[in-house]
Each structure stands twice: as C-alpha cells, then as structure tokens.
Design a protein around this motif. Structure first.
Motif, PDB file in Angstrom:
ATOM      1  N   LEU A  51       0.822  -1.207   0.000  1.00  0.00           N
ATOM      2  CA  LEU A  51       0.000   0.000   0.000  1.00  0.00           C
ATOM      3  C   LEU A  51       0.858   1.260   0.000  1.00  0.00           C
ATOM      4  O   LEU A  51       1.909   1.318   0.652  1.00  0.00           O
ATOM      5  N   PRO A  52       0.411   2.307  -0.714  1.00  0.00           N
ATOM      6  CA  PRO A  52       1.137   3.582  -0.742  1.00  0.00           C
ATOM      7  C   PRO A  52       0.717   4.475   0.431  1.00  0.00           C
ATOM      8  O   PRO A  52      -0.339   5.090   0.416  1.00  0.00           O
ATOM      9  N   TRP A  53       1.534   4.557   1.459  1.00  0.00           N
ATOM     10  CA  TRP A  53       1.183   5.250   2.694  1.00  0.00           C
ATOM     11  C   TRP A  53       1.501   6.739   2.610  1.00  0.00           C
ATOM     12  O   TRP A  53       2.454   7.162   1.963  1.00  0.00           O
ATOM     13  N   ARG A  54       0.685   7.535   3.310  1.00  0.00           N
ATOM     14  CA  ARG A  54       0.931   8.950   3.549  1.00  0.00           C
ATOM     15  C   ARG A  54       0.740   9.182   5.041  1.00  0.00           C
ATOM     16  O   ARG A  54      -0.319   8.848   5.589  1.00  0.00           O
ATOM     17  N   VAL A  55       1.729   9.766   5.698  1.00  0.00           N
ATOM     18  CA  VAL A  55       1.754   9.830   7.159  1.00  0.00           C
ATOM     19  C   VAL A  55       1.547  11.258   7.637  1.00  0.00           C
ATOM     20  O   VAL A  55       2.238  12.180   7.188  1.00  0.00           O
ATOM     21  N   LEU A  56       0.604  11.426   8.579  1.00  0.00           N
ATOM     22  CA  LEU A  56       0.412  12.708   9.247  1.00  0.00           C
ATOM     23  C   LEU A  56       1.228  12.702  10.527  1.00  0.00           C
ATOM     24  O   LEU A  56       1.055  11.835  11.392  1.00  0.00           O
ATOM     25  N   SER A  57       2.124  13.670  10.655  1.00  0.00           N
ATOM     26  CA  SER A  57       2.984  13.739  11.822  1.00  0.00           C
ATOM     27  C   SER A  57       2.847  15.114  12.469  1.00  0.00           C
ATOM     28  O   SER A  57       2.507  16.093  11.816  1.00  0.00           O
ATOM     29  N   GLY A  58       3.111  15.173  13.777  1.00  0.00           N
ATOM     30  CA  GLY A  58       3.042  16.444  14.478  1.00  0.00           C
ATOM     31  C   GLY A  58       2.930  16.231  15.968  1.00  0.00           C
ATOM     32  O   GLY A  58       2.764  15.110  16.448  1.00  0.00           O
ATOM     33  N   SER A  59       3.009  17.305  16.717  1.00  0.00           N
ATOM     34  CA  SER A  59       2.935  17.230  18.171  1.00  0.00           C
ATOM     35  C   SER A  59       1.526  16.831  18.621  1.00  0.00           C
ATOM     36  O   SER A  59       0.560  16.893  17.849  1.00  0.00           O
ATOM     37  N   THR A  60       1.424  16.444  19.891  1.00  0.00           N
ATOM     38  CA  THR A  60       0.127  16.109  20.468  1.00  0.00           C
ATOM     39  C   THR A  60      -0.826  17.298  20.384  1.00  0.00           C
ATOM     40  O   THR A  60      -0.428  18.443  20.604  1.00  0.00           O
TER      41      THR A  60
END
Length: 238
Positions: free
Chosen positions: A110-119
């Motif tokens: 699967l082609p993943w896209r990741v959301l990242s960031g602080s709490t």
C-alpha cells in the motif's frame, strides 16, 4: 478473538464442558452421551435464535478452535436445513496463522501517507476529514481504542486484546485499494498496550510525511476538556 462479523454459538457452555471432561476420566462412553445431549439442546436453541432469521440463500461459514468436532456438530444440522455451509479448515488456529502472514505482507503493498506532528495539533481530526472526503484512512487509534499519546485511554472503554486488534487491522488493510494513497497518523511501535505489526511500523516509518502544526492556543483548545482541567503536580510530589 474472532473473525470479523462472527457470532459465538457455543456447542457446550464452559460449565457443561467441565462436567463432560470430568466424567470422561472415569466413563468415556457416558461422557460422550452427556456431551451429545448438551450439544443437541444448545444447537436446537441457537437454530431458532441465530439461524432461522437468515435468508435461505445465505452461505454460512462455521468454525471452531481447531476445526474439529464442535464445528462439525453445527455443520450437519445447518446443511440439513438447506443452507450452503463451509467449514474453516484448521479452525481459528489456522485463521490466526493466516492473519499474521497477511499482516506481514499487506503493509508493503500500500502507498502510505503519514500525518505527523505534536500532540493536540488535530491530526486525528484531519484523518476524519480526509475520510469524509472519500480518502482511504487507517485510524489506528480507533482500532486500538487508545489515543496513542500522553492523552492515553479513551474514557470508560478498554482496549481490545492483541489478537482482536490484529484481526481488525488485517480486515481494514485488506479493504484498501493499492492504487490510491492510504493516510495514517504517525504512531510509535505501541499504542497503549497493543503492538503494531513490524511490517506496518516499517512501512509507516519509510512513507512520505505531512507535518501538521498548530499554535499553543489551538493545541490547548483541541485537548479534551477533562484533561485540560488536570492540574500539574507540585514539584517533589511523584
């Protein structure tokens, strides 16, 4: 754990099973007679409760722990009614082994896209908005029943077992179209007491990342009200 959508219809209850097992030590024949009586009574009751509402054209999958006597005790009477019946070879144990194989295989397809960031920057809200717009979304925190950060457990809810989480995760992964991106929130190896499969963790770690940012005022507003009301402990106290 169970297959998604499965209904538990015990051929014998735990108490009946214990009684039959105890009797089997001294009189195996009497134990089989007693076990058959319990099984037939329970099957008859469940046919009225769980099988009768099914449409005659329905196809029914029956399985037990190892694919032995308990599933066969169900299959024959249901077939005799006229339903198409399949037995799961090897039962739940074989299914569990297959789930583990699929969790090792599917993430890399699967082609993943990741959301990242602080709490509390709104990553989960963004995932939900993407889902509403028709994007493919894997909400790991929803499957794990845990916020996956210092916010911790969901109120008045407990996490599933690891095996139940694995089954739900495989079911979710199998539904995705590999021709389109799958959005997921950046998570650590563990979500609460549950562990991500190594293949999924590695796939997320190597995927393109979109960083989500918010100012402190917005982050405070996004934190659940019950947690905002908690006061910091004085220094020197724990």
């Amino acid at each position: 754990d169970h297959l998604p959508g499965a209904v538990n219809l015990p051929v014998v209850t735990q108490e009946e099973f214990a009684e039959v097992g105890t009797l089997h030590r001294t009189d195996p024949h009497a134990a089989y007679l007693l076990g058959a009586q319990y099984a037939l009574r329970n099957v008859a009751r469940y046919i009225a409760e769980a099988i009768a509402p099914r449409a005659p054209s329905d196809r029914i999958l029956i399985y037990c722990f190892r694919g032995g006597k308990r599933s066969r005790a169900w299959a024959d009477p249901v077939r005799n009614i006229g339903y198409a019946v399949d037995l799961l070879p090897g039962g739940w144990k074989a299914y569990r082994a297959w789930v583990r194989q699929e969790l090792a295989r599917l993430p890399a397809t699967l082609p993943w896209r990741v959301l990242s960031g602080s709490t509390a920057t709104g990553k989960t809200r963004l995932l939900q908005a993407l889902a509403r717009e028709g994007e493919q979304v894997l909400d790991l925190e929803a499957l794990a029943v845990h916020r996956g950060s210092l916010l911790g457990e969901w109120p008045a809810q407990t996490q599933p077992t690891q095996k139940r989480f694995d089954s739900a995760l495989r079911h979710a992964l199998a539904r995705f179209d590999p021709r389109h991106p799958v959005w997921v929130e950046d998570e650590s190896k563990r979500i609460g007491r549950l562990q991500l499969p190594t293949a999924l963790f590695d796939a997320i770690r190597s995927a393109p990342v979109v960083r989500v940012e918010a100012d402190l005022r917005t982050r405070v507003r996004l934190v659940p009200a019950g947690l905002r009301s908690l006061r910091r402990r004085p220094r020197g106290h724990g």
